[in-house]
Design a protein around this motif. Structure first.
Motif, PDB file in Angstrom:
ATOM      1  N   ASP A 176      29.804  17.049 -16.543  1.00 30.33           N
ATOM      2  CA  ASP A 176      31.154  16.791 -16.039  1.00 30.33           C
ATOM      3  C   ASP A 176      31.171  15.632 -15.052  1.00 30.33           C
ATOM      4  OD1 ASP A 176      31.954  18.919 -17.596  1.00 30.33           O
ATOM      5  OD2 ASP A 176      32.108  20.340 -15.922  1.00 30.33           O
ATOM      6  N   ALA A 177      30.124  15.520 -14.231  1.00 31.71           N
ATOM      7  CA  ALA A 177      30.047  14.403 -13.283  1.00 31.71           C
ATOM      8  C   ALA A 177      29.900  13.074 -14.021  1.00 31.71           C
ATOM      9  CB  ALA A 177      28.873  14.619 -12.324  1.00 31.71           C
ATOM     10  N   ILE A 179      31.019  12.400 -17.045  1.00 29.62           N
ATOM     11  CA  ILE A 179      32.319  12.099 -17.657  1.00 29.62           C
ATOM     12  C   ILE A 179      33.287  11.593 -16.596  1.00 29.62           C
ATOM     13  CG2 ILE A 179      34.313  13.127 -18.821  1.00 29.62           C
ATOM     14  CD1 ILE A 179      32.307  15.006 -20.240  1.00 29.62           C
ATOM     15  N   ALA A 180      33.276  12.221 -15.427  1.00 33.72           N
ATOM     16  CA  ALA A 180      34.162  11.787 -14.341  1.00 33.72           C
ATOM     17  C   ALA A 180      33.843  10.361 -13.904  1.00 33.72           C
ATOM     18  CB  ALA A 180      34.040  12.741 -13.155  1.00 33.72           C
ATOM     19  N   ALA A 181      32.588   9.944 -14.067  1.00 33.72           N
ATOM     20  CA  ALA A 181      32.188   8.581 -13.705  1.00 33.72           C
ATOM     21  C   ALA A 181      32.555   7.563 -14.773  1.00 33.72           C
ATOM     22  CB  ALA A 181      30.687   8.536 -13.449  1.00 33.72           C
TER      23      ALA A 181
END
Length: 282
Positions: A176-177, A179-181
């Motif tokens: 998830d981190a 993808i958030a980046a």
């Protein structure tokens, strides 16, 4: 019967079809890797070995310039890059799909510039805060591995109340981190990190529980080749003598959903997969 078919529900990754497990050949260019440190003392030998693995059926060659075995000493990125860049360039020019096993953003950038197609980060982009931004900008595929701590400290952090739940949740958080980046979900593959902050019986539990990781919806890489817990089960002390035992574990992983098998013995793994797949019911 297997819990999962060998065919992945994900059609392709890194431009490669996932209709059957991909074999990733290991090419360590380090003096201190646990199994094959120092096995390729010069660029010509390393390039020849990479080409031989490709000829034996490896879909990907994974090149590393820093050992991440328990207690390994960190390698500065400039030394790491000096070890691997000439080999990456030569293999990429020969048409090999090259993955680079690194946790350092400068090495990632240099490797991609030299023709590498995939970044394989044992820290899941935690080690170098610049990595996620770099890979989001470059847009290529990345493998995120589960590990607690660092290679120097991870053996002290193998404490889990519920191993499968915690590994799955922590790996999903790193996904998830990423993808958030800005990293595309379709670019991500996941590695449970066998032997990284896991002791022997935990690795067995993790291998038996691959379905939990497959449910995350990304290709799952399994790298158990020659690892200590495999040797413990097989009662084989010498890492290089563990290939038959490693092959048994690789076939188990393939039957239970693994999309990528990271191995030392490419020829043996490819042959065994062909026979195993031919014997499966249509």
């Amino acid at each position: 019967m297997p819990d999962h078919p060998t065919q992945s529900p994900i059609p392709h990754w890194a431009g490669l079809p996932l209709t059957a497990p991909l074999v990733m050949g290991i090419l360590n260019l380090t003096p201190d890797s646990f199994s094959d440190g120092g096995a390729h003392p010069d660029p010509a030998a390393a390039i020849a070995h990479g080409l031989a693995m490709r000829a034996s059926g490896a879909a990907i060659i994974d090149i590393g310039g820093e050992s991440t075995r328990p207690g390994a000493t960190p390698v500065p990125p400039d030394i790491e890059a000096a070890r691997i860049i000439p080999i990456i360039r030569a293999l990429a020019e020969a048409g090999v799909v090259v993955s680079v096993d690194t946790r350092n953003a400068p090495t990632m950038a240099a490797a991609l510039d030299a023709g590498a197609a995939i970044i394989n980060d044992v820290s899941a982009l935690r080690h170098d805060e610049r990595s996620a931004k770099l890979l989001a900008e470059r847009g290529g595929p990345v493998i995120l591995m589960h590990m607690r701590g660092t290679p120097a400290t991870m053996n002290c952090q193998a404490h889990y109340a519920d191993l499968l739940t915690e590994v799955t949740d922590e790996l999903a958080a790193r996904r998830d981190a990423a993808i958030a980046a800005g990293i595309a979900p379709a670019a991500i593959a996941l590695d449970p990190g066998f032997g990284f902050a896991k002791i022997a019986h935990q690795n067995i539990t993790l291998l038996r529980g691959l379905d939990r990781l497959c449910a995350l919806g990304h290709p799952i890489l399994v790298g158990v080749s020659r690892k200590r817990f495999i040797g413990d089960i097989a009662q084989v002390a010498e890492p290089a003598a563990r290939d038959p035992a490693s092959l048994a574990a690789a076939l188990f992983a393939a039957r239970h959903g693994a999309a990528i098998l990271r191995v030392h013995d490419v020829a043996g793994t490819v042959q065994a997969l062909r026979v195993s797949q031919a014997l499966e019911p249509a």
